[in-house]
Design a protein around this motif. Structure first.
Motif, PDB file in Angstrom:
ATOM      1  N   ASP A   6       4.834  13.930   9.660  1.00 57.34           N
ATOM      2  CA  ASP A   6       5.689  13.888   8.483  1.00 57.34           C
ATOM      3  C   ASP A   6       6.549  12.633   8.547  1.00 57.34           C
ATOM      4  OD1 ASP A   6       7.350  14.235   6.381  1.00 57.34           O
ATOM      5  OD2 ASP A   6       8.033  16.241   6.936  1.00 57.34           O
ATOM      6  N   LEU A   7       6.061  11.558   7.939  1.00 55.98           N
ATOM      7  CA  LEU A   7       6.765  10.281   8.033  1.00 55.98           C
ATOM      8  C   LEU A   7       8.097  10.308   7.306  1.00 55.98           C
ATOM      9  CD1 LEU A   7       3.789   7.869   7.689  1.00 55.98           C
ATOM     10  CD2 LEU A   7       5.384   7.944   9.585  1.00 55.98           C
ATOM     11  N   ASP A   8       8.198  11.107   6.248  1.00 56.86           N
ATOM     12  CA  ASP A   8       9.469  11.166   5.535  1.00 56.86           C
ATOM     13  C   ASP A   8      10.534  11.848   6.377  1.00 56.86           C
ATOM     14  OD1 ASP A   8       8.987   9.922   2.947  1.00 56.86           O
ATOM     15  OD2 ASP A   8       7.471  11.466   2.745  1.00 56.86           O
ATOM     16  N   ASP A 184      -2.259 -12.092  13.513  1.00 57.38           N
ATOM     17  CA  ASP A 184      -2.600 -12.091  12.092  1.00 57.38           C
ATOM     18  C   ASP A 184      -2.515 -10.698  11.488  1.00 57.38           C
ATOM     19  OD1 ASP A 184      -3.499 -14.888  11.269  1.00 57.38           O
ATOM     20  OD2 ASP A 184      -4.606 -14.603  13.132  1.00 57.38           O
ATOM     21  N   ALA A 185      -2.542  -9.664  12.313  1.00 57.27           N
ATOM     22  CA  ALA A 185      -2.338  -8.295  11.840  1.00 57.27           C
ATOM     23  C   ALA A 185      -0.917  -7.820  12.118  1.00 57.27           C
ATOM     24  CB  ALA A 185      -3.339  -7.347  12.501  1.00 57.27           C
ATOM     25  N   LEU A 186      -0.380  -8.185  13.282  1.00 59.76           N
ATOM     26  CA  LEU A 186       0.941  -7.700  13.693  1.00 59.76           C
ATOM     27  C   LEU A 186       2.060  -8.247  12.820  1.00 59.76           C
ATOM     28  CD1 LEU A 186       2.760  -6.196  15.719  1.00 59.76           C
ATOM     29  CD2 LEU A 186       2.711  -8.258  17.152  1.00 59.76           C
ATOM     30  N   THR A 187       2.072  -9.542  12.600  1.00 59.90           N
ATOM     31  CA  THR A 187       3.175 -10.159  11.858  1.00 59.90           C
ATOM     32  C   THR A 187       3.264  -9.657  10.416  1.00 59.90           C
ATOM     33  OG1 THR A 187       3.067 -12.118  13.274  1.00 59.90           O
ATOM     34  CG2 THR A 187       4.204 -12.352  11.155  1.00 59.90           C
ATOM     35  N   PRO A 188       2.160  -9.604   9.657  1.00 54.86           N
ATOM     36  CA  PRO A 188       2.262  -9.065   8.293  1.00 54.86           C
ATOM     37  C   PRO A 188       2.703  -7.607   8.265  1.00 54.86           C
ATOM     38  CG  PRO A 188       0.220 -10.284   8.564  1.00 54.86           C
ATOM     39  CD  PRO A 188       0.808 -10.135   9.931  1.00 54.86           C
ATOM     40  N   PHE A 189       2.288  -6.830   9.255  1.00 56.65           N
ATOM     41  CA  PHE A 189       2.703  -5.428   9.332  1.00 56.65           C
ATOM     42  C   PHE A 189       4.224  -5.326   9.420  1.00 56.65           C
ATOM     43  CE2 PHE A 189       3.936  -1.847  12.083  1.00 56.65           C
ATOM     44  CZ  PHE A 189       3.460  -0.775  11.325  1.00 56.65           C
ATOM     45  N   ALA A 195      10.445  -5.764   4.486  1.00 56.12           N
ATOM     46  CA  ALA A 195      10.641  -5.863   3.041  1.00 56.12           C
ATOM     47  C   ALA A 195      10.926  -4.487   2.447  1.00 56.12           C
ATOM     48  CB  ALA A 195       9.409  -6.483   2.386  1.00 56.12           C
ATOM     49  N   ALA A 196      10.203  -3.486   2.917  1.00 59.38           N
ATOM     50  CA  ALA A 196      10.410  -2.126   2.414  1.00 59.38           C
ATOM     51  C   ALA A 196      11.778  -1.595   2.822  1.00 59.38           C
ATOM     52  CB  ALA A 196       9.316  -1.209   2.936  1.00 59.38           C
ATOM     53  N   SER A 207       6.004   3.059   2.549  1.00 56.42           N
ATOM     54  CA  SER A 207       6.275   1.800   3.246  1.00 56.42           C
ATOM     55  C   SER A 207       5.251   1.555   4.343  1.00 56.42           C
ATOM     56  CB  SER A 207       7.683   1.827   3.844  1.00 56.42           C
ATOM     57  OG  SER A 207       8.659   1.999   2.834  1.00 56.42           O
ATOM     58  N   LEU A 208       4.897   2.617   5.071  1.00 52.46           N
ATOM     59  CA  LEU A 208       3.908   2.471   6.132  1.00 52.46           C
ATOM     60  C   LEU A 208       2.527   2.187   5.554  1.00 52.46           C
ATOM     61  CD1 LEU A 208       3.359   2.505   9.150  1.00 52.46           C
ATOM     62  CD2 LEU A 208       2.957   4.971   8.998  1.00 52.46           C
ATOM     63  N   VAL A 209       2.201   2.825   4.440  1.00 51.99           N
ATOM     64  CA  VAL A 209       0.920   2.555   3.777  1.00 51.99           C
ATOM     65  C   VAL A 209       0.806   1.067   3.441  1.00 51.99           C
ATOM     66  CG1 VAL A 209      -0.414   2.929   1.672  1.00 51.99           C
ATOM     67  CG2 VAL A 209       0.589   4.879   2.859  1.00 51.99           C
ATOM     68  N   LYS A 210       1.867   0.511   2.864  1.00 49.23           N
ATOM     69  CA  LYS A 210       1.858  -0.910   2.502  1.00 49.23           C
ATOM     70  C   LYS A 210       1.785  -1.801   3.740  1.00 49.23           C
ATOM     71  CE  LYS A 210       4.401  -0.446  -1.862  1.00 49.23           C
ATOM     72  NZ  LYS A 210       5.646  -0.800  -2.600  1.00 49.23           N
ATOM     73  N   ALA A 211       2.491  -1.416   4.785  1.00 49.12           N
ATOM     74  CA  ALA A 211       2.504  -2.227   6.004  1.00 49.12           C
ATOM     75  C   ALA A 211       1.137  -2.232   6.677  1.00 49.12           C
ATOM     76  CB  ALA A 211       3.572  -1.711   6.962  1.00 49.12           C
ATOM     77  N   VAL A 212       0.492  -1.079   6.719  1.00 51.37           N
ATOM     78  CA  VAL A 212      -0.845  -1.012   7.318  1.00 51.37           C
ATOM     79  C   VAL A 212      -1.843  -1.795   6.467  1.00 51.37           C
ATOM     80  CG1 VAL A 212      -2.751   0.529   7.937  1.00 51.37           C
ATOM     81  CG2 VAL A 212      -0.406   1.147   8.536  1.00 51.37           C
ATOM     82  N   ASP A 213      -1.667  -1.747   5.148  1.00 59.64           N
ATOM     83  CA  ASP A 213      -2.532  -2.548   4.281  1.00 59.64           C
ATOM     84  C   ASP A 213      -2.314  -4.038   4.530  1.00 59.64           C
ATOM     85  OD1 ASP A 213      -4.403  -2.763   1.914  1.00 59.64           O
ATOM     86  OD2 ASP A 213      -2.679  -3.869   1.131  1.00 59.64           O
TER      87      ASP A 213
END
Length: 269
Positions: A6-8, A184-189, A195-196, A207-213
Motif C-alpha cells: 500500500d504505497l499510499d 541512465d535508469a537511476l537518475t531519471p527515476f 518532481a512529484a 508518483s512511483l508509477v511515473k518514476a518507474v516509467d
C-alpha cells in the motif's frame, strides 16, 4: 491487501523538511536494531515489496546475462541474482535480525540490505549498489526525528534522501546519464520522484508509477547509445553498424529497472 504494498500508506504525502546531509555515505550500524514482529507495519508493507523486487531480478537473470554477454563480461546477471538471493535469505533469518523492520528507523533496513549486498555481490555493480544503499541509509538516519511515527518516510523524504544518495554516488563514479550505464535508469527515476514530491498533494503510487516509467524510458534509451563508461567500452565495442547489438539495453540499466518495476508491481492495483 494480500501481498500487495500500500504505497499510499508507505509513502506519506505530507511534506517534511530535508535534514542535514553531513552523514551521507557513512555505514549505519545495525547491531542494536529492533525487529518488529510478523504483524508489524513494515512486515506488511516493505517486506513483500523488497521480496517481489528481488524475485523479479532473479527471474530476469538469463536476460540480463544475455545482454551482458554481448555488451560486457557476462557476469552482471549472476551478480545481481547473487545479491537478490542474499537479501531474500535475510528475510528467511528474521530471528537473527538480519533485516530490521522499524518504520522510524528505515536507515537500519537499508544498511542491513547493503551489508548483505556487499557480502554477496562483486564487481562494479556490487560497489555501486553498496555506495548508494549506504548513502541512503546515512541520509535516512539523519532525518529519523522527522519521520512520522509508525508510518515510515514521506514521499518527499524518500525523494530527497535518494537525491542525497545519488550525489554521494556521483563522487565515486564519473558515469552519468548518456554513458550507457545503470545511471541512465537511476537518475531519471530519482528526478521524477523529486518532481512529484514538490506537489504536497501528489499520490505516492502515481508518483512511483511515473518514476518507474522514467527509469524504463532511460533504460530503453541505452539501446541506441555508444558506451562511454564501463567494460562495454572495450568488450562490447563501439561499432554502431551492428544493429542487432543496438537493439539491446545496457544490462545494468535493465537490471535496475527490473528491480524498480518489481517494487511497483508489489503495490496495490
Amino acid at each position: 491487501m494480500g501481498d500487495g504494498l500500500d504505497l499510499d500508506a508507505l509513502l506519506v504525502p505530507s511534506p517534511q523538511t530535508s535534514a542535514d546531509k553531513g552523514n551521507r555515505g557513512r555505514r549505519v550500524s545495525t547491531g542494536n536494531a529492533a525487529v518488529n514482529g510478523p504483524d508489524s507495519y513494515l512486515s506488511h508493507q516493505w517486506k513483500p515489496a523488497i521480496i517481489k523486487a528481488c524475485k523479479a531480478v532473479i527471474t530476469a537473470e538469463p536476460t540480463i546475462t544475455h545482454y551482458d554477454t554481448v555488451w560486457g563480461d557476462a557476469d552482471c546477471g549472476l551478480t545481481l541474482k547473487s545479491g537478490a538471493n542474499a537479501v531474500l535469505s535475510g528475510f528467511d533469518n528474521q530471528s537473527n535480525n538480519l533485516i530490521p523492520l522499524d518504520p522510524q528507523q528505515p536507515d537500519l533496513t537499508m544498511a542491513a540490505i547493503s551489508e548483505l549486498v556487499e557480502d554477496s555481490m562483486g564487481g562494479t555493480s556490487g560497489g555501486i549498489y553498496c555506495i548508494m544503499l549506504d548513502a541512503l541509509a546515512a541520509q535516512l538516519q539523519s532525518i529519523r526525528e522527522e519521520i512520522p511515527n509508525d508510518q515510515g518516510p514521506t514521499l518527499k523524504q524518500w525523494a530527497t534522501s535518494l537525491e542525497a544518495a545519488l550525489e554521494t554516488l556521483e563522487q565515486y563514479t564519473t558515469a552519468r546519464v548518456g554513458h550507457r550505464t545503470l545511471m541512465d535508469a537511476l537518475t531519471p527515476f530519482i528526478q521524477s520522484l523529486l518532481a512529484a514530491a514538490s506537489d504536497d498533494q501528489a499520490s505516492p503510487r502515481a508518483s512511483l508509477v511515473k518514476a518507474v516509467d522514467a527509469a524504463y524510458q532511460g533504460m530503453e534509451g541505452t539501446k541506441k547509445m555508444v558506451p562511454r563508461r564501463g567494460r562495454a567500452t572495450y568488450i562490447g565495442g563501439q561499432d554502431e553498424s551492428d544493429t542487432d547489438k543496438y537493439e539491446m539495453p545496457d544490462p545494468g540499466a535493465y537490471g535496475l529497472y527490473t528491480l524498480l518495476k518489481g517494487l511497483l508491481d508489489a503495490s496495490k492495483a
